[in-house]
Design a protein around this motif. Structure first.
Motif: not given
Lengths: 303, 243
Positions: A63-64, A66-67, A218-219, A267-268, A271, B39, B44-46, B68, B212
């Motif tokens: 998502c924007e 986040g996930l 997420g943020p 969530a951080a 990533v 990244q 947001y995700l890798r 995207k 991971f």
């Protein structure tokens, strides 16, 4: 020299940073990357009475900021957690750990906590009554004040360790649930779990995750989480562990000003596997910048 | 796993929506059949991308701009520095190959076959490769595989290049192989599973959270227990797969 120490139900943490359950496994994957003893503590993978595979895949939707995840509490069950996971955890982490527990009935929660109660390394229980990914299960408890009370009492009856109840944001008034937990004897509350969300794939025109909906983190959810921590701080006297989109040391300070005694990072970690460590390293700089000498002093400071 | 900075040396289109990117950085942690997780500014995700080739200090990846993140990647300029997690996944076990391994790649499942072919050729193996695409304009890397010394078969669904049909149609012409390795879309993997006579290794794709092993986003059931595609995979052996 700034002081990052906080105390969570009588146990002192070197800093308030706690990787959130479900984003940190049982710690040893991350211990390959850095010494996880720099953490305040961490909340281990949600453990249930029986082994669970969880939901079908795909379980992840981006998502924007986040996930969405619909993992569905995959875990090997409490017996294997005790036999296989905790010995590995012990080898890489020497501090008290937070045991995250889920269930599908009041008895489930009590059974799993009782099974884990003799594990010396467990400092706190974090009882998840708010997983949005299990039908007829976790979420039902978290969305009713009565059930929250029943689970709290049942768990408190089987352990002397501090019990934190992890609350769902997917309710009309989170403070009602928080108050019910406090009245039932909870030592603290942790919030928020993920927000129920969904995405639809424009190519297939169907939901992205197999379970259709999942938990949004997420943020993007940080302001919602912060608001709920702020509201709960006014509603209850027991300590609050704040979480939801925390990604920076600034977010940690903000969460503490809203009323959190400690702060989980979720969530951080997915990533950036070093996220929790980097936030801890950055805390002194942010504290100095905002003229904060001790984090203890700012808890609830925004009220 | 390592978290490293890689600098883009080149980023060029090599087929319809397919791009080849070369990156300079520390490649010491990377093995054949593994993937890297990149990244991207604006996502947001890798993005997990399989390893296509490795030279000392140079990593090659090939990716399709289908969403995207990969569309942003396609527009990245030479010199851009990327945050990359390397050394992810189990990779292929080349010791199982026998003397005459068969490699079957479909679409963006072709790139990981390249480094594998290179390593097997270096081990003195007689390598046969089947590359499957939808159509001629999707096809890439036939010459690169030939230059390694591999025997190359190509299939396209519409017959515009090589054998008309799927990789399994090309497979009908190949009787003599000791073992196989494959990567591609899941329907192709399943067809290969049913059409092959020997044991082999399959590289799977799944939507990942972390890449991971932390989030359990990409779990699957196997005959050897639950596995995470990102950490215990992406390579599974034929004998353990449950479709």
């Amino acid at each position: 020299m700034v002081d990052t120490k906080v105390t969570l139900s009588g146990i002192e943490l070197d800093n308030p940073i706690i990787p959130a359950s479900g984003t940190f496994g049982f710690g040893y994957e991350f211990a390959e990357l850095y010494d996880i003893n720099v953490l305040g503590t961490f909340s281990f993978k949600g453990t249930t009475k029986d082994a669970r595979f969880g939901n079908p895949t795909p379980r992840i939707a981006e998502c924007e900021s986040g996930l969405i995840n619909s993992v569905g509490l995959q875990n090997p069950g409490v017996e294997k957690v005790k036999a296989q996971e905790l010995p590995k955890l012990k080898k890489c982490f020497s501090k008290p750990v937070m045991a995250n527990v889920s269930g599908f009935s009041v008895e489930d929660y009590a059974y799993t906590c009782q099974m884990l109660n003799d594990e010396e390394q467990i400092g706190w229980f974090e009882v998840n009554i708010s997983c949005p990914n299990v039908h007829g299960g976790g979420l039902a408890f978290g969305t009713s004040a009565k059930n929250a009370e029943l689970v709290t009492k049942a768990v408190k009856a089987v352990t002397n360790k501090p019990v934190y109840i992890k609350l769902s944001p997917n309710v009309t008034d989170i403070t009602e649930i928080a108050k019910a937990c406090e009245a039932a004897g909870a030592d603290g509350i942790s919030l928020i779990n993920t927000l129920l969300g969904m995405r639809i794939d424009l190519k297939t025109k169907k939901p992205v995750v197999a379970n259709k909906m999942g938990g949004f983190s997420g943020p993007a959810i940080f302001p919602v989480a912060l608001r709920m921590v702020y509201q709960c701080y006014e509603a209850v006297k027991i300590p609050i562990i704040g979480m939801g989109g925390v990604s920076t040391a600034e977010d940690v300070v903000e969460m503490m000003l809203a009323g959190a005694t400690a702060v989980e990072v979720g969530a951080a970690n997915l990533v950036n596997p070093f996220a929790s460590k980097e936030i801890i390293e950055d805390l002194p700089r942010v504290m100095e910048k905002y003229k904060i000498s001790s984090l203890k002093d700012i808890i609830g400071g925004a009220h | 796993m390592k978290q490293l900075k890689f600098k883009i040396l080149s980023n060029v289109q090599i087929a319809d929506k397919v791009y080849k990117m070369t990156l300079s950085g520390d490649t010491t942690d990377i093995k054949c059949g593994q993937f890297v997780n990149i990244q991207i500014d604006g996502a947001y995700l890798r993005r997990p991308i399989s390893v296509c080739d490795l030279e000392q200090g140079v990593l090659t990846i090939i990716y399709k701009a289908v969403g995207k993140g990969t569309e942003i990647m396609a527009n990245l300029d030479k010199g851009t520095v990327l945050d990359v997690l390397t050394g992810l996944g189990n990779g292929y076990d080349i010791a199982q190959s026998g003397d005459k391994p068969l490699l079957i790649g479909g679409g963006v499942g072709v790139p990981p076959m390249y480094l594998l072919a290179k390593e097997l050729v270096n081990e003195g193996k007689k390598v046969t490769v089947i590359l499957g695409f939808n159509t001629k304009t999707d096809a890439f890397y036939m010459e690169e595989f030939e230059n390694l010394g591999a025997k190359v078969f190509v299939s396209t669904v519409d017959g515009t290049l090589g054998v008309k049909g799927f990789v399994t149609d090309a497979l009908k012409e190949i009787a003599d192989y000791t073992y196989f390795y494959t990567c591609g879309p899941e329907p192709m993997l399943k067809a290969v599973y049913n059409a092959t006579a020997t044991s082999g290794q399959f590289s799977f794709e799944e939507r990942m959270g972390c890449g991971f092993g932390a989030c359990m986003g990409c779990s699957c059931k196997t005959k050897y227990g639950n596995k995470r595609i990102c950490k215990d995979g992406p390579v599974l052996v034929k004998e353990e797969i449950i479709w």
